[in-house]
Write a protein that holds these residues in place. Structure first.
Motif, short mmCIF file in Angstrom:
data_model
loop_
_atom_site.label_atom_id
_atom_site.label_comp_id
_atom_site.label_asym_id
_atom_site.label_seq_id
_atom_site.Cartn_x
_atom_site.Cartn_y
_atom_site.Cartn_z
N ILE A 35 0.65 -1.64 -0.61
CA ILE A 35 0.14 0.11 0.35
C ILE A 35 1.09 0.66 -0.81
O ILE A 35 0.60 2.14 -0.48
CB ILE A 35 -0.62 -0.36 1.09
CG1 ILE A 35 -2.11 -1.20 1.06
CG2 ILE A 35 -1.27 1.18 1.35
CD1 ILE A 35 -3.00 -1.27 2.25
N ASN A 36 2.22 1.28 0.80
CA ASN A 36 2.68 2.99 0.68
C ASN A 36 3.27 3.14 -0.25
O ASN A 36 3.57 3.77 -0.67
CB ASN A 36 3.57 2.17 1.83
CG ASN A 36 3.77 2.71 3.35
OD1 ASN A 36 2.25 2.62 3.24
ND2 ASN A 36 3.69 1.45 3.68
N LYS A 37 3.82 1.60 -1.24
CA LYS A 37 4.50 1.65 -1.70
C LYS A 37 3.39 2.08 -3.91
O LYS A 37 3.52 3.04 -4.07
CB LYS A 37 5.17 0.78 -3.03
CG LYS A 37 6.47 -0.27 -2.47
CD LYS A 37 7.20 -1.14 -3.02
CE LYS A 37 7.99 -1.51 -2.35
NZ LYS A 37 8.94 -2.86 -2.80
N LEU A 38 2.61 1.78 -3.37
CA LEU A 38 0.96 2.57 -4.28
C LEU A 38 0.80 3.45 -4.38
O LEU A 38 0.96 4.12 -5.08
CB LEU A 38 -0.04 1.30 -4.21
CG LEU A 38 0.29 0.28 -4.59
CD1 LEU A 38 -1.42 -0.85 -4.51
CD2 LEU A 38 0.53 -0.06 -6.27
N SER A 39 0.97 3.65 -3.05
CA SER A 39 0.07 5.37 -2.44
C SER A 39 1.65 6.55 -2.85
O SER A 39 0.70 7.73 -3.25
CB SER A 39 -0.17 5.26 -1.09
OG SER A 39 1.12 5.10 -0.54
N LYS A 40 2.79 6.24 -2.76
CA LYS A 40 3.81 7.23 -3.14
C LYS A 40 4.35 7.39 -4.73
O LYS A 40 4.70 8.21 -5.58
CB LYS A 40 5.26 6.07 -2.88
CG LYS A 40 5.44 6.95 -0.98
CD LYS A 40 6.72 5.74 -0.56
CE LYS A 40 6.51 6.20 1.31
NZ LYS A 40 7.38 5.35 1.80
N LYS A 41 3.56 5.91 -5.21
CA LYS A 41 3.50 6.71 -7.29
C LYS A 41 2.30 7.81 -7.51
O LYS A 41 2.42 8.34 -8.19
CB LYS A 41 3.26 5.51 -7.66
CG LYS A 41 4.41 4.12 -7.56
CD LYS A 41 3.75 2.31 -8.35
CE LYS A 41 4.86 1.93 -8.65
NZ LYS A 41 4.37 0.46 -8.90
#
Length: 40
Positions: free
Chosen positions: A34-40
């Motif tokens: 979720i953190n990786k997706l939200s940082k994109k």
């Protein structure tokens, strides 16, 4: 080790920590994803 209760009893009694560990790993993986997706 008492196996008179069948293999399910062995899983529930001796494998509880395994399922707890799997649950923790799944939660960590979800948070990271979720953190990786939200940082994109």
């Amino acid at each position: 080790m008492n196996h008179t209760g069948g293999w399910m009893t062995g899983w529930v009694g001796g494998g509880t920590w395994i399922w707890a560990l799997i649950a923790v790993l799944v939660v960590i993986l979800l948070v990271v994803a979720i953190n990786k997706l939200s940082k994109k």
